[in-house]
Design an enzyme around this catalytic site. Structure first.
Site, PDB file in Angstrom:
ATOM      1  N   TYR A  80       3.434   2.631  13.201  1.00 16.22           N
ATOM      2  CA  TYR A  80       4.010   3.575  12.441  1.00 16.22           C
ATOM      3  C   TYR A  80       3.381   4.852  12.830  1.00 16.22           C
ATOM      4  O   TYR A  80       2.210   4.892  13.059  1.00 16.22           O
ATOM      5  CB  TYR A  80       3.718   3.303  10.858  1.00 16.22           C
ATOM      6  CG  TYR A  80       2.427   2.727  10.592  1.00 16.22           C
ATOM      7  CD1 TYR A  80       1.285   3.322  10.056  1.00 16.22           C
ATOM      8  CD2 TYR A  80       2.084   1.455  10.985  1.00 16.22           C
ATOM      9  CE1 TYR A  80       0.173   2.841   9.606  1.00 16.22           C
ATOM     10  CE2 TYR A  80       0.763   0.757  10.573  1.00 16.22           C
ATOM     11  CZ  TYR A  80      -0.033   1.668   9.906  1.00 16.22           C
ATOM     12  OH  TYR A  80      -1.113   0.916   9.692  1.00 16.22           O
ATOM     13  N   ASP A 127      -5.743  -7.721  -0.592  1.00 11.65           N
ATOM     14  CA  ASP A 127      -4.411  -7.602  -0.977  1.00 11.65           C
ATOM     15  C   ASP A 127      -4.060  -8.636  -1.988  1.00 11.65           C
ATOM     16  O   ASP A 127      -3.073  -8.421  -2.902  1.00 11.65           O
ATOM     17  CB  ASP A 127      -3.591  -7.959   0.177  1.00 11.65           C
ATOM     18  CG  ASP A 127      -3.351  -6.750   1.301  1.00 11.65           C
ATOM     19  OD1 ASP A 127      -3.783  -5.684   0.932  1.00 11.65           O
ATOM     20  OD2 ASP A 127      -2.966  -6.661   2.270  1.00 11.65           O
ATOM     21  N   LYS A 158       5.624   7.958   6.498  1.00 12.15           N
ATOM     22  CA  LYS A 158       5.531   6.980   7.593  1.00 12.15           C
ATOM     23  C   LYS A 158       7.026   6.916   8.199  1.00 12.15           C
ATOM     24  O   LYS A 158       7.842   6.681   7.589  1.00 12.15           O
ATOM     25  CB  LYS A 158       5.038   5.756   7.177  1.00 12.15           C
ATOM     26  CG  LYS A 158       3.539   5.764   6.532  1.00 12.15           C
ATOM     27  CD  LYS A 158       3.012   4.566   6.144  1.00 12.15           C
ATOM     28  CE  LYS A 158       3.743   4.128   4.941  1.00 12.15           C
ATOM     29  NZ  LYS A 158       3.388   4.892   3.639  1.00 12.15           N
ATOM     30  N   HIS A 188       0.790  -1.215  -0.073  1.00 12.42           N
ATOM     31  CA  HIS A 188       0.166   0.001  -0.128  1.00 12.42           C
ATOM     32  C   HIS A 188       0.845   1.230   0.173  1.00 12.42           C
ATOM     33  O   HIS A 188       1.701   1.436   1.136  1.00 12.42           O
ATOM     34  CB  HIS A 188      -0.979  -0.089   1.247  1.00 12.42           C
ATOM     35  CG  HIS A 188      -1.615  -1.148   1.365  1.00 12.42           C
ATOM     36  ND1 HIS A 188      -2.259  -1.595   2.549  1.00 12.42           N
ATOM     37  CD2 HIS A 188      -2.169  -2.134   0.743  1.00 12.42           C
ATOM     38  CE1 HIS A 188      -2.833  -2.947   2.590  1.00 12.42           C
ATOM     39  NE2 HIS A 188      -2.782  -3.414   1.514  1.00 12.42           N
TER      40      HIS A 188
END
Length: 484
Positions: A139, A178, A82, A76
């Site tokens: 994150y 996914d 991040k 992604h």
């Protein structure tokens, strides 16, 4: 599946390493432990900035807990930055550059445990596979999560990326979403954040339109579309879409600014709107390019450097100085200071050319000195600062060459158009203004002008930008003006 591994290595010094993907940085984190467990500084702004981490201003902390080894998530790419670390356990991380550009498709992999972290810029695809049960993946992000944000995805099994997953994907825990992501040939690269040009129909705005022609990442806003004189000019602006804003809008009626209505308008556009813009640019980590003026100085020195204290004489200069002060609060800012601007539309050179063509001999001030600045060179300087990533701050930008008076420049115009230089009569500013009153009888008052407006150019030249001589640009301007 791999079993539990020993805990994180203790005692590693804080360090950063570049990777195969531009902007992706891998960090070694110092972990301190004993028989009770361990402790670490997971993110430390001051120390990590010194090691190259961007000051990305995180606003949200997310944790993904994964019960089983082999849990696989991604790939992604989100529209924010991040800073990724592991709280417990270990992961095999995989990152693919999904940004538009030459590094599109580049891959980097690494094993992360509690002693390792990685910074992933906007548009780089993120994926991981847990190597231990009970792994927590953490994150920091610098934008609030939004389901409507534009994401870019890549299939975990993409053959071009060819990621060597420790646990084969047919044995991994994965979501159906996914599994169904597109392969690289079908991926639409994530575009960079856009550039917004304010004042797009002004002299500089028109030059910026030319220099950015055909660039789909640049948007232009005219005064009709975004009026900085309004009470809340940015109420409908989505700042999250932009990475750079070039403020080429200004109230520039120097004499009218001395009137009651003009004073209010000058402060609204040149100061209040810039202050509001600076707040938004800071909050959204936007690079602000703001155009300044020689009028922020009183002209008491012959050559103005970037670090000279501001000392404006009139309302226009005062409002511009206030705007400069506001713009300078933005962490990523370029204040581009100019003088005696010439571009499309009305300007001094166009006025003198018109007089020469009509056979009129003007009286022109000969005791105010400076250099012309052509808008194509201001636009080029802005592009240069942005592309080269020059240090943020204030830069003087004008044409190069000798310092001249207004009368000198007017005589140059007449000579280039085939009229004698003697057609221009040089007079002192006091004599020129002797026939005007201070605003009575319906006339606008006359604003004070700096006697010296020439700008020192060493700072911008040290970055590799050299503006052509004013004489060259003047000749080109007049040729273009008379071309059928």
């Amino acid at each position: 599946m791999p079993g539990a591994e020993p805990g994180p290595a203790f005692g590693k010094p804080l360090a950063s390493r570049t990777t195969a993907i531009p902007g992706v940085l891998l960090f070694d984190l110092p972990v301190h432990g004993d028989n009770r467990g361990w402790f670490k500084e997971n993110w430390q702004r001051e120390k990590m900035l010194a090691l190259g981490l961007p000051d990305f201003s995180p606003v949200q902390n997310n944790i993904s807990f994964n019960e089983l080894a082999g849990t696989t998530r991604g790939i992604h790419a989100e529209p924010w930055d991040k800073f990724i670390s592991v709280a417990t356990g270990r992961v095999f991380g995989a990152w693919v550059d999904l940004r538009q550009g030459p590094s599109f498709g580049s891959v980097f992999t690494a094993v992360l445990d509690a002693s390792t972290a990685i910074f992933i810029p906007r548009g780089v695809g993120n994926a991981f596979q847990t190597l231990e049960d009970g792994t927590a993946y953490s994150y920091l992000v610098n934008a609030h999560w939004s389901a409507g944000a534009p994401y870019t995805f890549l299939n975990l099994a993409d053959p071009t990326a060819a990621i060597d997953w420790p646990i084969p994907l047919d044995r991994a825990e994965m979501s159906e979403k996914d599994r169904d992501h597109p392969f690289l040939p079908q991926v639409v690269p994530m575009l960079p954040r856009k550039t917004l040009v304010l004042g797009a129909n002004g002299q500089l705005g028109l030059a910026l339109r030319k220099i950015y022609v055909g660039d789909p990442t640049v948007e232009f806003a005219t005064r009709t579309e975004l009026d900085l004189a309004g009470p809340a000019p940015f109420a409908d602006t989505d700042f999250s879409a932009y990475g750079t804003i070039i403020n080429a809008a200004a109230y520039t009626s120097v004499d009218a600014a001395e009137t009651s209505a003009g004073r209010a308008a000058a402060w609204a556009v040149n100061a209040s709107a810039v202050a509001a813009l600076a707040v938004h640019c800071t909050a959204h980590r936007i690079t602000l390019v703001h155009i300044s003026s020689d009028y922020v100085f009183d002209g008491s020195v012959a050559l103005h450097t970037e670090d000279e204290p501001l000392s404006p004489l009139g309302v226009y200069g005062q409002s511009k100085a206030a705007g400069d002060a506001a713009a300078s609060t933005v962490p990523a800012h370029y204040i581009v200071r100019t003088s005696w601007v010439v571009g499309g539309g009305g300007n001094f050179v166009a006025t003198m050319a018109s007089l020469a063509e009509r056979g009129i001999s003007p009286r022109v001030v000969n005791d105010q000195h400076g250099r012309l600045t052509f808008t194509q060179d201001i636009a080029a300087a802005i592009l240069h600062l942005l592309k080269t990533g020059a240090p943020h701050g204030t830069y003087n930008v004008s044409s190069s060459g000798p310092v001249q008076s207004w009368a000198d420049i007017a005589a140059d115009v007449f000579e280039l158009l085939g009229r004698p230089r003697s057609s221009v009569v040089g007079v002192g500013a006091a004599d020129y203004l002797a026939g005007r009153d201070s605003g009575a009888g319906g006339q606008e008052p006359t604003a004070p002008r700096p006697v010296h407006s020439a700008l020192a150019l060493e700072k911008i030249e040290a970055t590799g930008f050299l503006a052509p001589p004013a004489a060259q640009r003047l000749a080109e301007y007049l040729r273009e003006r008379t071309r059928p």
